[in-house]
Design a protein around this motif. Structure first.
Motif, PDB file in Angstrom:
ATOM      1  N   ASP A 123     -20.626 -20.501 -17.343  1.00 47.15           N
ATOM      2  CA  ASP A 123     -21.929 -20.777 -16.750  1.00 47.15           C
ATOM      3  C   ASP A 123     -22.167 -22.292 -16.786  1.00 47.15           C
ATOM      4  N   GLU A 124     -22.701 -22.815 -15.723  1.00 46.28           N
ATOM      5  CA  GLU A 124     -22.892 -24.262 -15.605  1.00 46.28           C
ATOM      6  C   GLU A 124     -23.836 -24.822 -16.664  1.00 46.28           C
ATOM      7  N   ASP A 125     -24.989 -24.184 -16.855  1.00 43.42           N
ATOM      8  CA  ASP A 125     -25.944 -24.696 -17.844  1.00 43.42           C
ATOM      9  C   ASP A 125     -25.363 -24.653 -19.253  1.00 43.42           C
ATOM     10  N   PHE A 126     -24.725 -23.536 -19.600  1.00 37.66           N
ATOM     11  CA  PHE A 126     -24.108 -23.423 -20.924  1.00 37.66           C
ATOM     12  C   PHE A 126     -23.047 -24.516 -21.109  1.00 37.66           C
ATOM     13  N   SER A 127     -22.226 -24.730 -20.066  1.00 38.95           N
ATOM     14  CA  SER A 127     -21.177 -25.751 -20.130  1.00 38.95           C
ATOM     15  C   SER A 127     -21.756 -27.142 -20.356  1.00 38.95           C
ATOM     16  N   LYS A 128     -22.808 -27.463 -19.620  1.00 38.05           N
ATOM     17  CA  LYS A 128     -23.427 -28.790 -19.757  1.00 38.05           C
ATOM     18  C   LYS A 128     -24.057 -28.956 -21.133  1.00 38.05           C
ATOM     19  N   ASN A 129     -24.713 -27.915 -21.623  1.00 40.00           N
ATOM     20  CA  ASN A 129     -25.313 -27.989 -22.964  1.00 40.00           C
ATOM     21  C   ASN A 129     -24.245 -28.087 -24.050  1.00 40.00           C
ATOM     22  N   LEU A 130     -23.175 -27.330 -23.905  1.00 38.18           N
ATOM     23  CA  LEU A 130     -22.079 -27.384 -24.865  1.00 38.18           C
ATOM     24  C   LEU A 130     -21.444 -28.773 -24.881  1.00 38.18           C
ATOM     25  N   ALA A 132     -22.882 -31.594 -24.077  1.00 42.73           N
ATOM     26  CA  ALA A 132     -23.834 -32.504 -24.733  1.00 42.73           C
ATOM     27  C   ALA A 132     -23.809 -32.324 -26.247  1.00 42.73           C
ATOM     28  N   ASP A 133     -23.743 -31.083 -26.703  1.00 43.54           N
ATOM     29  CA  ASP A 133     -23.706 -30.818 -28.148  1.00 43.54           C
ATOM     30  C   ASP A 133     -22.427 -31.355 -28.788  1.00 43.54           C
ATOM     31  N   ILE A 134     -21.306 -31.155 -28.116  1.00 37.72           N
ATOM     32  CA  ILE A 134     -20.033 -31.650 -28.662  1.00 37.72           C
ATOM     33  C   ILE A 134     -20.023 -33.177 -28.662  1.00 37.72           C
ATOM     34  N   ASN A 135     -20.563 -33.773 -27.608  1.00 36.94           N
ATOM     35  CA  ASN A 135     -20.649 -35.234 -27.560  1.00 36.94           C
ATOM     36  C   ASN A 135     -21.516 -35.755 -28.709  1.00 36.94           C
ATOM     37  N   LYS A 136     -22.627 -35.092 -28.952  1.00 41.81           N
ATOM     38  CA  LYS A 136     -23.509 -35.486 -30.051  1.00 41.81           C
ATOM     39  C   LYS A 136     -22.763 -35.371 -31.390  1.00 41.81           C
TER      40      LYS A 136
END
Length: 143
Positions: A123-130, A132-136
């Motif tokens: 899912d696009e939203d899940f991918s983008k949030n994941l 961002a979380d991994i980058n953080k």
């Protein structure tokens, strides 16, 4: 551990992240084949296309790679005549060649196809949030 309890496969960050990375890397390598580059080399090319003239040290920091790994990557791209080293005083800077610049559209197309593949599964939203979380998490671990 009982069947209901989670195994280290499910709750160990190290194991889980590496397992996930292998799966994403497999997707990336398949999509980036069209460029004639590995995904790592393609991302290095994009970095140099966006910011030509970075030093090897700056590239290592941006891509979170050791200097020795960056040297191998640059050497490989030089063999393919996609980048060149230019010395200015005691410093060496890396620039894309005209041949390297021609790859931008192909690299960006491969990257777009890779995104579409994992968006479809995750899912696009899940991918983008994941992402961002991994980058953080990467930023926190950097310090």
């Amino acid at each position: 551990m009982t069947k209901e309890s989670k195994t280290f496969h499910e709750c160990c960050l190290y194991f889980t992240v590496n397992s996930f990375a292998r799966k994403i890397n497999e997707m990336a390598e398949e999509e980036f084949k069209i460029t004639g580059l590995t995904s790592s080399h393609a991302y290095l090319m994009l970095t140099l296309l966006d910011e030509p003239g970075l030093s090897q040290n700056e590239l290592s920091q941006k891509m979170n790679l050791k200097a020795s790994t960056m040297t191998r990557f640059i050497d490989k791209l030089m063999q393919k005549q996609l980048v060149e080293r230019m010395q200015k005083g005691r410093s060496v800077f890396i620039y894309p060649t005209a041949k390297g610049k021609e790859l931008r559209v192909l690299i960006e197309g491969a990257m777009k196809k890779m995104y579409e593949r994992y968006y479809e599964v995750l899912d696009e939203d899940f991918s983008k949030n994941l992402t961002a979380d991994i980058n953080k998490a990467n930023m926190l671990l950097k310090d």
